[in-house]
Design an enzyme around this catalytic site. Structure first.
Site, PDB file in Angstrom:
ATOM      1  N   HIS A 136      23.232  39.746  51.184  1.00 20.54           N
ATOM      2  CA  HIS A 136      24.512  39.471  50.531  1.00 20.54           C
ATOM      3  C   HIS A 136      24.282  38.845  49.151  1.00 20.54           C
ATOM      4  O   HIS A 136      24.651  37.693  48.925  1.00 20.54           O
ATOM      5  CB  HIS A 136      25.338  38.503  51.396  1.00 20.54           C
ATOM      6  CG  HIS A 136      25.608  38.967  52.788  1.00 20.54           C
ATOM      7  ND1 HIS A 136      26.023  38.116  53.800  1.00 20.54           N
ATOM      8  CD2 HIS A 136      25.538  40.196  53.349  1.00 20.54           C
ATOM      9  CE1 HIS A 136      26.202  38.802  54.914  1.00 20.54           C
ATOM     10  NE2 HIS A 136      25.899  40.070  54.678  1.00 20.54           N
ATOM     11  N   GLU A 164      14.172  48.519  32.760  1.00 21.53           N
ATOM     12  CA  GLU A 164      13.387  49.010  33.891  1.00 21.53           C
ATOM     13  C   GLU A 164      14.234  49.563  35.041  1.00 21.53           C
ATOM     14  O   GLU A 164      13.697  50.174  35.954  1.00 21.53           O
ATOM     15  CB  GLU A 164      12.491  47.884  34.415  1.00 21.53           C
ATOM     16  CG  GLU A 164      11.563  47.346  33.342  1.00 21.53           C
ATOM     17  CD  GLU A 164      10.096  47.562  33.639  1.00 21.53           C
ATOM     18  OE1 GLU A 164       9.710  47.399  34.794  1.00 21.53           O
ATOM     19  OE2 GLU A 164       9.342  47.882  32.698  1.00 21.53           O
ATOM     20  N   HIS A 205      30.807  42.981  50.483  1.00 15.99           N
ATOM     21  CA  HIS A 205      29.927  42.573  51.584  1.00 15.99           C
ATOM     22  C   HIS A 205      28.488  42.346  51.124  1.00 15.99           C
ATOM     23  O   HIS A 205      27.982  41.237  51.202  1.00 15.99           O
ATOM     24  CB  HIS A 205      30.003  43.620  52.711  1.00 15.99           C
ATOM     25  CG  HIS A 205      29.197  43.264  53.919  1.00 15.99           C
ATOM     26  ND1 HIS A 205      29.539  43.633  55.194  1.00 15.99           N
ATOM     27  CD2 HIS A 205      28.044  42.571  54.064  1.00 15.99           C
ATOM     28  CE1 HIS A 205      28.652  43.159  56.053  1.00 15.99           C
ATOM     29  NE2 HIS A 205      27.733  42.527  55.386  1.00 15.99           N
TER      30      HIS A 205
END
Ligand code: 2HA
Ligand code: ZN
Length: 268
Positions: A136, A164, A205
């Site tokens: 999370h 990158e 989430h």
């Protein structure tokens, strides 16, 4: 370092990144033949348990998994209540605990998602992919409040802020709208996206990342979270998405060419 020590190290590293509040997040690792040989004498198989999903691709394989409700912080101090090893049956629809997960502790609630994602990533990588990591990370979650639930927009937001990124996830990042965690619906939806992406963001989430190694999955998540942090800072600095400087599509393609990776062109 044994595979168990490396597994513990990654859990603590994720905790140190603030990705694992309370019992948030989970990690699974598919054992190699050598890993299995090194611990098999300690196996004590228990009853088979339905997974609610089915895929024979990795039938008979063994996975190290974090426990349901486990706190990543305890992965070293209380390993056998915080993690364990499970074996998948020949039909690819049940598991049984063979090590750890002591005193009635179960594998992570996201084990069905992990298993299906392992199957898809193993297919996509000729069996090299061995890790699924869910956490999370705060900036990724915050960004899911700001950006529409669209893989192209989410991916481009990250690619354009840090050179990158396109090298590390040239295929982009998949996204799913808010769904109930822990069930087979989110498991199937995530695994469908994992054909195209190594990482899938669950809106409001967290994120699921795949990798060939534990370092690979951790590094993928770390890069995505850092790019999300930079993007959010840029939005704050610039008062919106109108950045003064950013990496152009042309330069993103040039980076991909220079590093020999195949960029998802339709996201440019
Ligand atoms: O608490 O992260 O998605 C574990 C989880 C469920
Ligand atoms: Zn979660």
């Amino acid at each position: 370092m044994t595979f168990i020590e490396k597994f513990q190290e990654i859990c603590l590293a994720g905790y140190d990144q603030n990705w694992h509040e309370r019992n948030g997040g989970n990690l699974t690792y598919r054992l190699t033949e050598a890993d299995i040989a090194s611990v098999k004498s300690t196996f004590n198989p228990r009853d088979w348990v339905e997974m609610g999903v089915k895929n024979t691709c990795l039938a008979g394989e063994y996975f190290m998994t974090t426990a349901s409700g486990a706190h990543m912080r305890n992965m070293v101090t209380d390993l056998e209540h915080s993690a364990g090893i499970v074996e998948i049956n020949n039909e690819g629809d049940k598991y049984r605990i063979v090590w750890g997960l002591k005193d009635g502790v179960k594998p992570t609630s996201e084990f069905p998602s992990h298993y299906l994602n392992h199957c898809v990533r193993a297919e996509e990588t000729d069996g090299f992919s061995r890790v699924i990591y869910h956490a999370h990370p705060g900036n990724v979650v915050a960004l899911s409040a700001y950006l529409p639930c669209d893989a192209k927009e989410f991916t481009y937001a990250l690619w354009q802020v840090m050179t990158e990124c396109v090298v590390i996830f040239p295929e982009g990042v998949g996204v799913l709208p808010w769904m109930m965690p822990g069930g087979s619906e989110i498991a199937v939806a995530t695994s469908e996206l994992m054909h195209d992406f190594k990482s899938v963001v669950w809106y409001q989430h967290g994120i699921f990342c795949a990798g060939n190694t534990l370092d690979d999955a951790f590094g993928e998540m770390h890069t995505i979270e850092k790019a999300a942090e930079i993007y959010i800072k840029q939005v704050q600095l610039c008062g919106g998405k109108n950045f003064t400087n950013t990496i152009s599509s042309k330069h993103l393609q040039e980076i991909a060419d220079e590093f020999g990776v195949e960029i998802r062109k339709e996201f440019l």
